[in-house]
Design a protein around this motif. Structure first.
Motif, PDB file in Angstrom:
ATOM      1  N   TRP A   1      10.258  55.192  24.070  1.00  0.00           N
ATOM      2  CA  TRP A   1       9.516  54.728  22.884  1.00  0.00           C
ATOM      3  C   TRP A   1       8.958  55.892  22.070  1.00  0.00           C
ATOM      4  N   PRO A   2       8.150  56.786  22.688  1.00  0.00           N
ATOM      5  CA  PRO A   2       7.721  57.935  21.876  1.00  0.00           C
ATOM      6  C   PRO A   2       8.889  58.784  21.391  1.00  0.00           C
TER       7      PRO A   2
ATOM      8  N   LEU B   1       7.881  57.192  18.021  1.00  0.00           N
ATOM      9  CA  LEU B   1       6.518  57.633  17.733  1.00  0.00           C
ATOM     10  C   LEU B   1       6.416  59.072  17.261  1.00  0.00           C
ATOM     11  N   MET B   2       7.223  59.961  17.864  1.00  0.00           N
ATOM     12  CA  MET B   2       6.959  61.388  17.687  1.00  0.00           C
ATOM     13  C   MET B   2       7.445  61.877  16.329  1.00  0.00           C
ATOM     14  N   ARG B   3       6.619  61.620  15.325  1.00  0.00           N
ATOM     15  CA  ARG B   3       6.985  62.009  13.958  1.00  0.00           C
ATOM     16  C   ARG B   3       6.212  63.235  13.514  1.00  0.00           C
ATOM     17  N   GLY B   4       5.689  63.987  14.468  1.00  0.00           N
ATOM     18  CA  GLY B   4       4.800  65.079  14.117  1.00  0.00           C
ATOM     19  C   GLY B   4       5.484  66.408  13.956  1.00  0.00           C
TER      20      GLY B   4
ATOM     21  N   SER C   1      -1.588  54.628  21.568  1.00  0.00           N
ATOM     22  CA  SER C   1      -0.522  55.584  21.259  1.00  0.00           C
ATOM     23  C   SER C   1       0.087  55.280  19.891  1.00  0.00           C
TER      24      SER C   1
ATOM     25  N   SER D   1      -0.258  57.773  16.514  1.00  0.00           N
ATOM     26  CA  SER D   1       0.959  58.364  15.952  1.00  0.00           C
ATOM     27  C   SER D   1       0.879  58.451  14.430  1.00  0.00           C
TER      28      SER D   1
ATOM     29  N   GLY E   1       0.418  66.834  13.074  1.00  0.00           N
ATOM     30  CA  GLY E   1       1.628  67.603  13.354  1.00  0.00           C
ATOM     31  C   GLY E   1       2.080  67.496  14.794  1.00  0.00           C
ATOM     32  N   GLY E   2       2.427  68.640  15.354  1.00  0.00           N
ATOM     33  CA  GLY E   2       3.032  68.668  16.683  1.00  0.00           C
ATOM     34  C   GLY E   2       2.145  68.155  17.796  1.00  0.00           C
TER      35      GLY E   2
ATOM     36  N   GLN F   1       0.694  65.457  17.948  1.00  0.00           N
ATOM     37  CA  GLN F   1       1.105  64.075  18.165  1.00  0.00           C
ATOM     38  C   GLN F   1       2.065  63.938  19.334  1.00  0.00           C
ATOM     39  N   ASP F   2       3.055  64.845  19.367  1.00  0.00           N
ATOM     40  CA  ASP F   2       4.068  64.757  20.421  1.00  0.00           C
ATOM     41  C   ASP F   2       3.413  64.867  21.783  1.00  0.00           C
TER      42      ASP F   2
ATOM     43  N   ALA G   1       1.546  61.695  22.587  1.00  0.00           N
ATOM     44  CA  ALA G   1       2.444  60.582  22.924  1.00  0.00           C
ATOM     45  C   ALA G   1       3.000  60.757  24.333  1.00  0.00           C
ATOM     46  N   ILE G   2       3.376  61.990  24.685  1.00  0.00           N
ATOM     47  CA  ILE G   2       3.955  62.219  26.015  1.00  0.00           C
ATOM     48  C   ILE G   2       2.887  62.017  27.093  1.00  0.00           C
TER      49      ILE G   2
END
Lengths: 211, 109, 552
Positions: A203-204, A208-211, B25, B29, B34-35, B37-38, B41-42
């Motif tokens: 899912w991420p 989700l991971m649009r950063g 989560s 998002s 920026g990064g 977020q990743d 999320a993880i």
């Protein structure tokens, strides 16, 4: 059979159940490294094509992905309750709970199918078949190839899980699971939970991971 | 192993926690960080996976061996992901990623 | 001499070979011993198939240009040689034959934890083998056993069936691994604690962990190649931005640990053979047992040394070069423990022990060259030359073959209840070693001179060493035939074996030769360790069963 019989090589049911659980966990461990290989590809390609991956993630249908996440989490809950029901001697509940889980799994697959067909209409296809005009970069092509392979492999697992749970639903109708003997049912639920866990990371990665 | 089993409410609490984490989560998002977020999320994903494994899959009540097997598998998967990803990130002599044909046209004399 | 062994009173229970007759009693059996025998037949067949491929290759290389086959056939032939030897012989050989047969009695168990899964493993292996063979009949692949992209995705040869067959074989590995792990955890007899397990069981256990967790990644990467080859879903295809180096990462994540799938069981065999024939406790049980786990773990962290010249990053190359050397440390611990066991032992110079000496030489030589190629500077010179071919044949083929033959002789009396001819066995053992040495030692020299691997033709001044290598190959082939012929003859004409002809203290020898279907007439209760050579054979037997039996 259903684990009610003590196989000759075991001295106690406790050992037999332990062996069954350990074997199942071993199998799940092999599934972990299987998907681990795919996530390694995803991470390495994301390191190569960061911006293009971000853009491609943004292109995916966040609503469907999120709803599917909630569906699978719920199905994990319902399937976990079957073990609770077996342990609490409420075996009547097992078949309906499995049925509900299967239903949720089917809805998940339906939504997944809708999403895939949206992609197909936009010319987003795996590998050399990729036709989309807006996103022409390498990163987008690799991203969507990985997307199809990873969600496709996951969907195959969902289908297998549905088949397995269906078989157990039939068995449960015959009231075969008791507080003492339900290790096979427990193992089937473990498989379904694994499918859920894989999606927890898909899912991420893809929505989700649009950063 | 045959100690006390979690009640219906234990499963319920874990379920609510999982749904809550998913919504969290989802909401995070949208933050423009920026990064980071990743990473968020993880991390949330890992937490959810841990909850599922520990309570829905009953790892908390299992014997050591049953906890060891998936732990080793997860550790190896993490090693595979990290070292493989480290390769493109740290390439110096070689290009980080394949280049389109035009871009990688002959550079020689 | 064993006063107890001949008194194996005419037991009412028939041995496993005579417990039921007819094809169905074999094909549907759940007895780990019968499954092991069926694996034995299949795997030895593939050993000879792979050996024939090898002899054709070596014969072709007798002259610098064409000798007997054309270049395309040659390419297919070395691919098929690699595929057959790696996946149909070396990976399953020791675990599925000897592990299957010996592991349960070594743990005092009646069977493996999941007998049906064990049978399934056999059938999956057979199906996988058939699919691979079908691929070979359909022309075979010409990619080399490594299936590197992008060539494997583009070539017109039969990559898909070969890859599919290997994919199926992977499930056999996983099934067996799950079975062994669960067995070691749950079926040790009373009194066999972890540190009282025979060392072979440790080797098998460590192997199973690798098989279980590495094989899925191979399966994955093969599927990715196959769907690229068949449908163009190329996640490694540079035309859409894919990176072939990532294929190599995933491929070697399995295929490097796969070397330890081959060699850890071999080390396990050696760890049984040496104490038995030195009649002495291993110099350090703990060191041998734990270093198996150490090798299994470090083996997972060294895959990248295959990628030094592939375009990998400098940092990764450094990490992998360093980690690879750790394997040598664990291996050296074992080597010292084995040789230390011989010191002051009362050595019985039998065939299995002679194979151990061959193993020791090949393993040390191969291992030391392994440390050399793990240094990047040297690897750049040797990469993809015959030096590498010689290195991995010395360490993994030499290690596996000598240990496989050692095991075949060592457990032969247990498996079939007969003795082989010691004289022929010793002769064949010496011939195997000499043949092996002359096949592969010249290849070190060739590689160092710069002869690339997998080439069909070579400059004329390389011919002398190539002829030497081919001669060695023919000697090796004949010696293998002699060794296995000796065993086949003994099946029928060998003298009947006693329960414990080598006077070993390991638990599997407590059963009759050949064992009954449930292995032991009475469930063992062990009050000693498996290498207690200070105790007499009679005494160690008394301490292996409940007291009531020995009192009677």
């Amino acid at each position: 059979m259903n684990g009610h019989r003590l196989a000759e090589q075991f001295s106690t049911f406790a050992k037999q159940d332990h062996a069954a659980r350990l074997g199942m966990w071993g199998f799940l461990g092999s599934e972990v490294t299987l998907f681990g290989g795919l996530f390694a590809l995803y991470a390495a390609y994301r390191a190569m094509y960061g911006h293009e991956f971000v853009a491609a993630v943004g292109h995916n249908n966040l609503a469907i992905g999120t709803i599917n996440t909630l569906i699978l989490l719920t199905s994990s809950f319902t399937v976990a309750l079957t073990v609770w029901a077996a342990r609490a001697a409420r075996s009547k509940l097992i078949a309906p709970l499995l049925g509900l889980t299967i239903l949720l799994g089917c809805v998940f697959l339906l939504l997944k199918g809708i999403e895939w067909s949206q992609h197909f209409h936009q010319g987003i296809l795996p590998g050399l078949h990729y036709r989309n005009r807006e996103m022409q970069e390498f990163g987008a092509k690799v991203f969507f190839t990985l997307y199809f392979i990873m969600t496709g492999l996951h969907a195959i697992h969902v289908v297998i899980g549905i088949a397995v749970l269906g078989w157990f639903a039939v068995q449960a109708g015959r009231r075969l699971y008791t507080p003492e003997h339900h290790v096979t049912l427990e193992m089937a639920t473990l498989y379904w939970h694994l499918v859920d866990i894989v999606w927890i990371f898909l899912w991420p990665a893809f929505y989700l991971m649009r950063g | 192993m045959e100690t006390r089993h979690p009640s219906f409410w234990h499963y319920g609490i874990v379920y609510v926690a999982l749904m809550g984490l998913a919504v969290l989560s989802f909401g995070l998002s949208f933050l423009p960080i920026g990064g980071w977020q990743d990473a968020i999320a993880i991390l949330i994903g890992a937490l959810k996976a841990l909850l599922v494994a520990a309570y829905f899959m009953h790892l908390v009540e299992q014997r050591f061996a049953n906890r060891l097997v998936p732990s080793v598998a997860v550790a190896l998967a993490v090693i595979l992901v990290v070292i493989t990803t480290l390769d493109p990130i740290t390439r110096k002599t070689f290009p980080r990623a394949p280049m389109p044909l035009e871009a990688s046209a002959p550079v020689g004399p | 001499m064993s006063a107890a062994a001949p008194a194996a009173q005419n037991s009412p229970a028939p041995d496993y070979l005579h417990d039921g007759s007819g094809i169905a009693s074999w094909l549907l059996t759940r007895d780990h011993k019968r499954i092991a025998i069926m694996f034995y037949v299949l795997i030895v067949t593939f050993l000879f198939l792979g050996g024939i491929f090898a002899l054709v290759l070596r014969t072709e290389l007798l002259t610098p240009e064409r000798t007997i086959i054309d270049a395309t056939t040659y390419n297919r032939m070395f691919t098929m040689h690699g595929v057959t030897m790696v996946w149909l012989f070396m990976i399953p050989a020791i675990p599925n034959i000897f592990g299957n047969f010996v592991l349960p009695p070594m743990l005092g168990a009646k069977d493996l934890a999941f007998p049906r899964l064990n049978l399934a493993s056999l059938y999956v292996y057979a199906i996988g083998a058939i699919v691979v063979l079908a691929g070979m009949v359909a022309g075979g692949a010409d990619t080399g056993w490594t299936f590197y992209v992008p060539y494997s995705a583009e070539t017109k040869t039969a990559v898909a069936p070969v890859v599919a067959g290997i994919f199926i074989l992977g499930f056999s590995s996983i099934f067996t691994a799950i079975n062994f792990i669960a067995t070691v955890h749950t079926l040790r007899a009373e009194g066999i604690s972890w540190m009282r397990m025979p060392l072979f069981a440790w080797g098998i256990y460590a192997t199973s962990i690798i098989m279980l967790l590495a094989t899925p990644v191979l399966a994955l990467v093969l599927v990715l190649v196959a769907i690229d080859h068949l449908f163009g879903f190329g996640v490694f295809n540079p035309a859409i931005g894919g990176d072939p180096v990532l294929f190599q990462h995933l491929f070697w994540f399995y295929s490097h640990p796969a070397v330890y799938i081959m060699v850890l069981p071999a080390m396990g065999v050696i760890s049984e053979v040496v104490p038995t024939f030195a009649h002495r406790r291993p110099a350090s049980y703990t060191a041998i047992a734990i270093s198996s786990l150490g090798i299994a773990f470090v083996g997972f962290l060294s895959w990248g040394h295959h990628l030094f010249v592939a375009g990998m990053s400098e940092l990764d190359a450094g990490i992998f070069g360093g980690l690879s050397m750790f394997v040598a440390i664990f291996s050296a611990i074992k080597v010292f423990a084995w040789t230390g066991t011989l010191y002051k032992g009362s050595i019985a110079f039998r065939t299995p022990l002679l194979y151990f000496f061959g193993f020791l030489f090949l393993f040390i030589f191969g291992g030391m060259t392994g440390v050399a190629v793990a240094t990047q500077g040297l690897d750049v010179h040797w990469h993809d030359t015959y030096f590498i071919v010689a290195h991995f044949h010395f360490i993994m083929v030499g290690g596996t073959i000598t240990a496989f033959l050692a095991a075949a002789h060592y457990w032969f009396p247990k498996m079939f209840g007969r003795m082989y001819s010691e004289r022929v066995g010793l002769l064949a053992s010496a011939a195997v070693f000499i043949g092996f040495f002359f096949t592969f030692f010249p290849q070190f020299l060739l590689g160092n001179l710069g002869m690339p691997r997998r080439y069909y033709a070579y400059p004329a001044h390389f011919q002398f060493l190539n002829v030497l290598s081919t001669g060695g190959a023919w000697l090796l082939g004949s010696a293998m035939l002699l060794a296995l012929g000796n065993l086949v003859v003994a099946l029928k004409y060998g003298k009947p074996a006693t329960a414990n002809p080598w006077h070993s203290r390991s638990y599997e020898w407590l059963s009759a030769s050949p064992p009954i279907t449930h292995n032991f007439e009475e469930t063992p209760v062990i009050r000693r360790d498996p290498y207690c050579y200070v105790l007499s054979e009679h005494e160690s037997r008394e301490r292996s069963f409940p007291p009531s039996e020995t009192a009677a």
